[in-house]
Scaffold this active site. Structure first.
Site, PDB file in Angstrom:
ATOM      1  CG  HIS A 137      58.892  42.586  48.339  1.00 17.48           C
ATOM      2  ND1 HIS A 137      58.611  43.501  49.315  1.00 17.48           N
ATOM      3  CD2 HIS A 137      60.186  42.837  47.963  1.00 17.48           C
ATOM      4  CE1 HIS A 137      59.678  44.265  49.531  1.00 17.48           C
ATOM      5  NE2 HIS A 137      60.640  43.889  48.722  1.00 17.48           N
ATOM      6  CG  HIS A 169      55.185  42.838  57.214  1.00 14.65           C
ATOM      7  ND1 HIS A 169      56.453  42.858  57.732  1.00 14.65           N
ATOM      8  CD2 HIS A 169      55.211  43.580  56.086  1.00 14.65           C
ATOM      9  CE1 HIS A 169      57.207  43.616  56.946  1.00 14.65           C
ATOM     10  NE2 HIS A 169      56.489  44.057  55.941  1.00 14.65           N
ATOM     11  CG  ASP A 171      51.591  46.367  49.557  1.00 14.37           C
ATOM     12  OD1 ASP A 171      51.829  47.565  49.353  1.00 14.37           O
ATOM     13  OD2 ASP A 171      52.452  45.478  49.489  1.00 14.37           O
TER      14      ASP A 171
HETATM   15  N1  CMC Z   1      46.720  34.548  54.397  1.00 16.82           N
HETATM   16  C1  CMC Z   1      46.567  33.376  55.047  1.00 16.82           C
HETATM   17  N2  CMC Z   1      47.498  32.828  55.851  1.00 16.82           N
HETATM   18  C2  CMC Z   1      48.656  33.478  55.991  1.00 16.82           C
HETATM   19  C3  CMC Z   1      48.908  34.707  55.340  1.00 16.82           C
HETATM   20  C4  CMC Z   1      47.892  35.247  54.522  1.00 16.82           C
HETATM   21  N3  CMC Z   1      48.062  36.407  53.889  1.00 16.82           N
HETATM   22  N4  CMC Z   1      50.151  35.147  55.645  1.00 16.82           N
HETATM   23  C5  CMC Z   1      50.671  34.218  56.469  1.00 16.82           C
HETATM   24  N5  CMC Z   1      49.756  33.221  56.691  1.00 16.82           N
HETATM   25  C6  CMC Z   1      49.925  32.064  57.599  1.00 16.82           C
HETATM   26  C7  CMC Z   1      50.878  31.030  57.025  1.00 16.82           C
HETATM   27  O1  CMC Z   1      50.182  30.063  56.279  1.00 16.82           O
HETATM   28  C8  CMC Z   1      51.501  30.459  58.279  1.00 16.82           C
HETATM   29  O2  CMC Z   1      50.541  29.600  58.869  1.00 16.82           O
HETATM   30  P1  CMC Z   1      51.041  28.293  59.733  1.00 16.82           P
HETATM   31  O3  CMC Z   1      51.851  28.848  60.859  1.00 16.82           O
HETATM   32  O4  CMC Z   1      49.780  27.639  60.162  1.00 16.82           O
HETATM   33  O5  CMC Z   1      51.852  27.473  58.770  1.00 16.82           O
HETATM   34  C9  CMC Z   1      51.622  31.695  59.196  1.00 16.82           C
HETATM   35  O6  CMC Z   1      50.569  32.578  58.774  1.00 16.82           O
HETATM   36  C10 CMC Z   1      52.973  32.407  59.110  1.00 16.82           C
HETATM   37  O7  CMC Z   1      53.210  32.771  57.741  1.00 16.82           O
HETATM   38  P2  CMC Z   1      54.621  32.710  57.006  1.00 16.82           P
HETATM   39  O8  CMC Z   1      54.418  32.439  55.561  1.00 16.82           O
HETATM   40  O9  CMC Z   1      55.542  31.785  57.765  1.00 16.82           O
HETATM   41  O10 CMC Z   1      55.145  34.176  57.232  1.00 16.82           O
HETATM   42  P3  CMC Z   1      56.300  34.880  56.430  1.00 16.82           P
HETATM   43  O11 CMC Z   1      56.905  35.864  57.365  1.00 16.82           O
HETATM   44  O12 CMC Z   1      57.223  33.910  55.783  1.00 16.82           O
HETATM   45  O13 CMC Z   1      55.514  35.650  55.248  1.00 16.82           O
HETATM   46  C11 CMC Z   1      54.297  37.292  54.062  1.00 16.82           C
HETATM   47  C12 CMC Z   1      55.129  36.980  55.316  1.00 16.82           C
HETATM   48  C13 CMC Z   1      54.067  38.804  53.980  1.00 16.82           C
HETATM   49  C14 CMC Z   1      55.055  36.875  52.793  1.00 16.82           C
HETATM   50  C15 CMC Z   1      52.929  36.558  54.156  1.00 16.82           C
HETATM   51  O14 CMC Z   1      52.208  36.996  55.288  1.00 16.82           O
HETATM   52  C16 CMC Z   1      52.072  36.718  52.901  1.00 16.82           C
HETATM   53  O15 CMC Z   1      52.244  35.969  51.939  1.00 16.82           O
HETATM   54  N6  CMC Z   1      51.133  37.739  52.880  1.00 16.82           N
HETATM   55  C17 CMC Z   1      50.360  38.029  51.703  1.00 16.82           C
HETATM   56  C18 CMC Z   1      51.181  38.843  50.715  1.00 16.82           C
HETATM   57  C19 CMC Z   1      51.328  40.289  51.165  1.00 16.82           C
HETATM   58  O16 CMC Z   1      50.368  40.960  51.523  1.00 16.82           O
HETATM   59  N7  CMC Z   1      52.585  40.797  51.072  1.00 16.82           N
HETATM   60  C20 CMC Z   1      52.876  42.203  51.329  1.00 16.82           C
HETATM   61  C21 CMC Z   1      53.759  42.408  52.528  1.00 16.82           C
HETATM   62  S1  CMC Z   1      53.789  44.160  52.990  1.00 16.82           S
HETATM   63  C22 CMC Z   1      54.619  44.935  51.685  1.00 16.82           C
HETATM   64  C23 CMC Z   1      56.073  44.674  51.688  1.00 16.82           C
HETATM   65  O17 CMC Z   1      56.763  45.159  52.618  1.00 16.82           O
HETATM   66  O18 CMC Z   1      56.563  44.012  50.744  1.00 16.82           O
END
Ligand code: CMC
Length: 425
Positions: free
Chosen positions: A265, A306, A364
């Site tokens: 987050h 995201h 971010d």
């Molecule tokens: N790098 C590599 N792979 C990723 C990433 C990433 N940053 N984010 C998602 N994926 C992959 C994930 O492994 C999954 O792959 P598969 O379908 O093959 O299993 C797919 O993309 C979908 O990801 P998810 O984890 O199911 O998506 P989510 O909606 O649960 O998570 C997230 C969203 C923001 C937590 C995630 O994208 C992440 O961890 N990003 C990095 C941290 C980040 O930059 N966070 C800031 C968000 S913006 C500020 C805010 O509003 O808080």
């Protein structure tokens, strides 16, 4: 609201009719509240498909990359508005007149000073404490200092607490930094704007008059505005949940700060810089991109992806532009971390893995780069996010208390042991 109904067919049970409601825009929702009386719960870990409340504050269309505050697109607010005007809009629902804005700005300014006893609270922390750790404690402690306005049923009290929080957050944030570097705390100055004042309290010293670059102050103001609210994300939902028990506003905002801290987050802006430093050189990028794609490796590209935006993050678009302006102004072109960031952005945008999963740079990714260029230490990045998001948290908390609400109490799918006897001794 609409007359449409959904019918749920569960084997061995009569069909269950569930009302469907429509908002002013966005997906319809199925009202499942009566299911409990039929002995059923819904199951939605991570709240991927669950609307936890009704709200009029912020709307996001993740597929189209749309973010509206009270109906106004974020791009227009970023071009035309200011952080404090956006705060007013989020809390009161309409843009202020010039007079209302001046009055609001003056009220916030008059609340920037904190109780002098708080200095002693800061002195209790280790000097190497993470500023977010200090913020969790310091903001929670406000309820011990400002208990004269904690009647949550009283709208005037709620408003006063909101103004206090917006006013005092930059002061507390800057204090958490000054404490860590062993410099004297700087008192706020009433002749400065909100963002100028923050830069003054961060970088000023009692030895000389603060010199604040107006372009950097403007960039800070934009960073604050782009982080002001984002509907029912993890920290805002935490604030609502804490608030639903009747907890005081300062305790609720402290819970939001705690939820924001995680790297998935608000902690992502700090994690982006840590990641760029870990990559270390443009020649290592391919290795890290491969790690991010490897399902057996927990590493993720920080600042990418995201939960809601599956096209692009509209805040990131504005932030990217601001980033270019700030770097240009500061004449930063050859910074090695910046080179890594630019190359990483390019590679990820062209890579099939990221394209398929709709993983774009988020707000971010760029905010971290701007903050670093301005000279803000990495450990303060998430604190700045928390400062800016305070208005969103408080607007949602206020909205919840302005109408009927129930204590938040999710259910579970229990898969543990069933009842068993304690062994006889
Ligand atoms: N790098 C590599 N792979 C990723 C990433 C990433 N940053 N984010 C998602 N994926 C992959 C994930 O492994 C999954 O792959 P598969 O379908 O093959 O299993 C797919 O993309 C979908 O990801 P998810 O984890 O199911 O998506 P989510 O909606 O649960 O998570 C997230 C969203 C923001 C937590 C995630 O994208 C992440 O961890 N990003 C990095 C941290 C980040 O930059 N966070 C800031 C968000 S913006 C500020 C805010 O509003 O808080």
């Amino acid at each position: 609201m609409s007359d449409r109904k959904a019918t749920l067919h569960v084997e061995g049970m009569d069909p269950i009719e569930l009302p469907i409601y429509s908002g002013t825009t966005g997906p319809d929702v199925i009202d499942v509240r009566t299911l409990v009386s039929q002995g059923l719960f819904t199951y939605d870990p991570g709240f991927v498909s669950t609307a936890s409340c009704e709200s009029k504050i912020t709307y996001i269309d993740g597929d189209k990359g749309v973010l509206l505050h009270r109906g106004y697109p974020i791009e227009q607010l970023a071009d035309e508005s200011s952080y404090l005007e956006t705060c007013y809009l989020l809390i009161y629902g309409e843009l202020p007149t010039a007079e209302q804005l001046a009055e609001f700005e003056a009220s916030v300014t008059m609340k920037t000073m904190v109780h002098e006893q708080l200095v002693n609270l800061f002195r209790g922390f280790r000097r190497d404490a993470h500023p977010m750790a200090i913020m969790c404690g310091a903001v929670g402690s406000l309820s011990a200092f400002y208990h004269d306005t904690m009647d949550i049923a009283d709208e005037a009290h709620r408003e006063e607490s909101a103004l206090r929080l917006i006013g005092k957050m930059p002061t507390l944030a800057a204090m958490s930094y000054k404490y860590s570097v062993g410099q004297p705390f700087m008192y706020p100055r009433n002749d400065l704007t909100y963002s100028e004042n923050f830069l003054h309290m961060m970088f000023g010293t009692p030895c000389e008059e603060s010199q604040i670059d107006p372009v950097l102050a403007k960039a800070m103001d934009k960073i604050f505005m782009l982080h002001a609210d984002h509907e029912q994300n993890a920290s805002t939902s935490t604030v609502r949940l804490a608030g639903s028990s009747g907890a005081n506003p300062f305790a609720c905002i402290a819970s939001g700060i705690a939820a924001l801290w995680g790297p998935a987050h608000g902690g992502a802006n700090e994690a982006v810089l840590d990641m760029l430093e870990e990559i270390g050189d443009v020649s290592n990028i391919d290795k890290f991109v491969a790690k991010a794609k490897d399902k057996n490796d927990p590493f993720r590209l920080m600042g990418f992806g995201h939960r809601v935006y599956k096209n692009f993050d509209p805040r990131a678009k504005v932030m990217r532009k601001t980033c270019d302006e700030v770097l240009d102004l500061l004449g930063i072109e050859d910074d090695p971390l910046l080179q890594i960031a630019k190359r990483l952005e390019q590679i990820a945008l062209e890579d099939e893995y990221f394209i398929q999963r709709k993983l774009y740079p988020n707000v971010d990714f760029y905010s971290g780069i701007i903050l670093k260029a301005i000279g803000i230490p990495t450990s303060m990045f998430t604190v700045i996010f928390a400062m800016a998001r305070t208005v969103g948290w408080i607007a949602h908390w206020h909205e919840m208390h302005s109408g009927p609400y129930r204590i938040g109490r999710p259910r579970q799918l229990y898969t543990g042991e069933t009842a068993r006897d304690y062994p006889k001794k």
